[in-house]
Design a protein around this motif. Structure first.
Motif, short mmCIF file in Angstrom:
data_model
loop_
_atom_site.label_atom_id
_atom_site.label_comp_id
_atom_site.label_asym_id
_atom_site.label_seq_id
_atom_site.Cartn_x
_atom_site.Cartn_y
_atom_site.Cartn_z
N GLY A 99 0.78 -1.22 0.00
CA GLY A 99 0.00 0.00 0.00
C GLY A 99 0.81 1.27 0.00
N GLU A 129 1.65 -2.53 -4.46
CA GLU A 129 0.22 -2.49 -4.73
C GLU A 129 -0.60 -2.21 -3.47
OE1 GLU A 129 -3.07 -5.36 -7.00
OE2 GLU A 129 -0.96 -5.96 -6.83
N VAL A 130 -1.66 -1.44 -3.64
CA VAL A 130 -2.59 -1.19 -2.55
C VAL A 130 -3.53 -2.39 -2.42
CG1 VAL A 130 -4.44 0.30 -1.68
CG2 VAL A 130 -2.49 1.31 -2.90
N SER A 150 -6.78 -4.68 -1.42
CA SER A 150 -8.20 -4.38 -1.35
C SER A 150 -8.63 -4.30 0.12
CB SER A 150 -9.01 -5.46 -2.07
OG SER A 150 -8.81 -6.72 -1.44
N GLN A 192 0.99 11.52 -1.82
CA GLN A 192 0.59 10.67 -2.95
C GLN A 192 -0.07 9.37 -2.53
OE1 GLN A 192 0.87 11.92 -6.12
NE2 GLN A 192 1.53 13.71 -4.93
N ASN A 193 -0.18 9.13 -1.24
CA ASN A 193 -0.72 7.86 -0.75
C ASN A 193 -2.21 7.70 -1.01
OD1 ASN A 193 1.37 6.23 0.92
ND2 ASN A 193 1.74 8.34 1.56
N ASP A 194 -2.63 6.44 -1.02
CA ASP A 194 -4.04 6.11 -1.10
C ASP A 194 -4.66 6.35 0.29
OD1 ASP A 194 -6.26 4.38 -2.66
OD2 ASP A 194 -6.17 3.69 -0.58
N PHE A 227 -6.48 3.48 2.35
CA PHE A 227 -5.55 2.48 2.88
C PHE A 227 -4.74 3.05 4.03
CE2 PHE A 227 -1.34 0.63 3.20
CZ PHE A 227 -1.66 -0.69 3.47
#
Length: 266
Positions: A62, A67-68, A70, A179-181, A184
């Motif tokens: 993440g 990859e982040v 689910s 820039q992070n999701d 998450f």
């Protein structure tokens, strides 16, 4: 060198830098960043280290270019430990000198407790035994209200000293972490803010360097007291007057202290 591998269908990004002599079998330094950061935050650490060590840097799930996962995939310290072990196995590396910043150090502590044979030494920078005794849960509503970058800018004094506020270095830091999701990162921080294992640090048997930011604003300095008292082979350094993000703005000092520690514990 930028590389990738898969674990349970999730893509992970990592870097390997090795400029040791070809006839030498070097020890490996494994570096893991903090929450909201990524492996590139250790970029300036690599040149002074990779002449003598193989340096591996990993983007946690993440984060960065990993990859982040689910929302239904599990997220825990045990999962993060297993991610590290999967990369070590992928690289056919039995044991490492582990360097962890903040949450990356949480993973390192649990790795040392659960799998002591995989850790030669442990170096922790701004990484107490858990985030439970902190203000971390108050971050989430602020991020929801103003966004991640503005939250980080509003709380920059937690991470950088006043003389660095507004500098190109601080602004690049804000740009990178923003820039992070966000969903998450919310899950990540929410989990970490429930974790505390001060009563288990005595189980860390390897030589351990603990670098404490003396004016850290993410948790109080006294959360490090169990490490001062109970680490069997611990060495505690305090950077008086410094903020949480010592790995960012005091990289040269951190690397010098790390190299000195590793020379004492080869």
């Amino acid at each position: 060198m930028n590389r990738s591998f898969q674990r349970n269908g999730l893509n992970f990004n990592y870097f390997v830098d090795d400029f040791t002599d070809p006839w030498v079998k070097p020890s490996t330094i494994f570096m893991l960043h903090g929450a909201m950061a990524n492996a590139q935050r250790f970029r300036s650490w690599v040149p002074p280290l990779c002449r003598d060590y193989r340096v591996v840097r990993m983007d946690m799930r993440g984060h960065g270019k990993s990859e982040v996962p689910s929302a239904d995939q599990p997220l825990s310290l045990s999962v993060l430990v297993d991610d590290v072990l999967a990369l070590m196995d992928h690289l056919q590396t039995e044991s490492v000198h582990f360097v962890g910043n903040s949450a990356g150090g949480y993973v390192g502590q649990h790795l040392a407790i659960q799998h002591p044979n995989r850790i030669k030494t442990l170096a922790l920078f701004g990484s107490a035994p858990g985030l439970k005794n902190s203000q971390a849960l108050t971050w989430l509503p602020m991020v929801a209200k103003v966004g991640l970058r503005q939250f980080l800018a509003d709380t920059i004094d937690d991470r950088f000293p006043p003389q660095l506020h507004g500098t190109p270095q601080a602004e690049e830091f804000l740009d990178a972490l923003s820039q992070n999701d966000i969903p998450f990162i919310g899950r990540f921080i929410e989990h970490m803010a429930t974790q505390e294992w001060a009563d288990q640090v005595h189980k860390i048997q390897c030589p351990t360097l603990v670098v404490v930011p003396g004016a850290g604003r993410i948790g109080s300095a006294d959360v490090y007291q169990p490490m001062r008292a109970n680490l069997p082979r611990g060495e505690v350094l305090t950077y008086d007057g410094e903020r949480h993000s010592i790995c960012e703005y005091l990289a040269d000092r951190c690397v010098a202290d790390l190299r000195s520690f590793l020379l004492r514990h080869p």
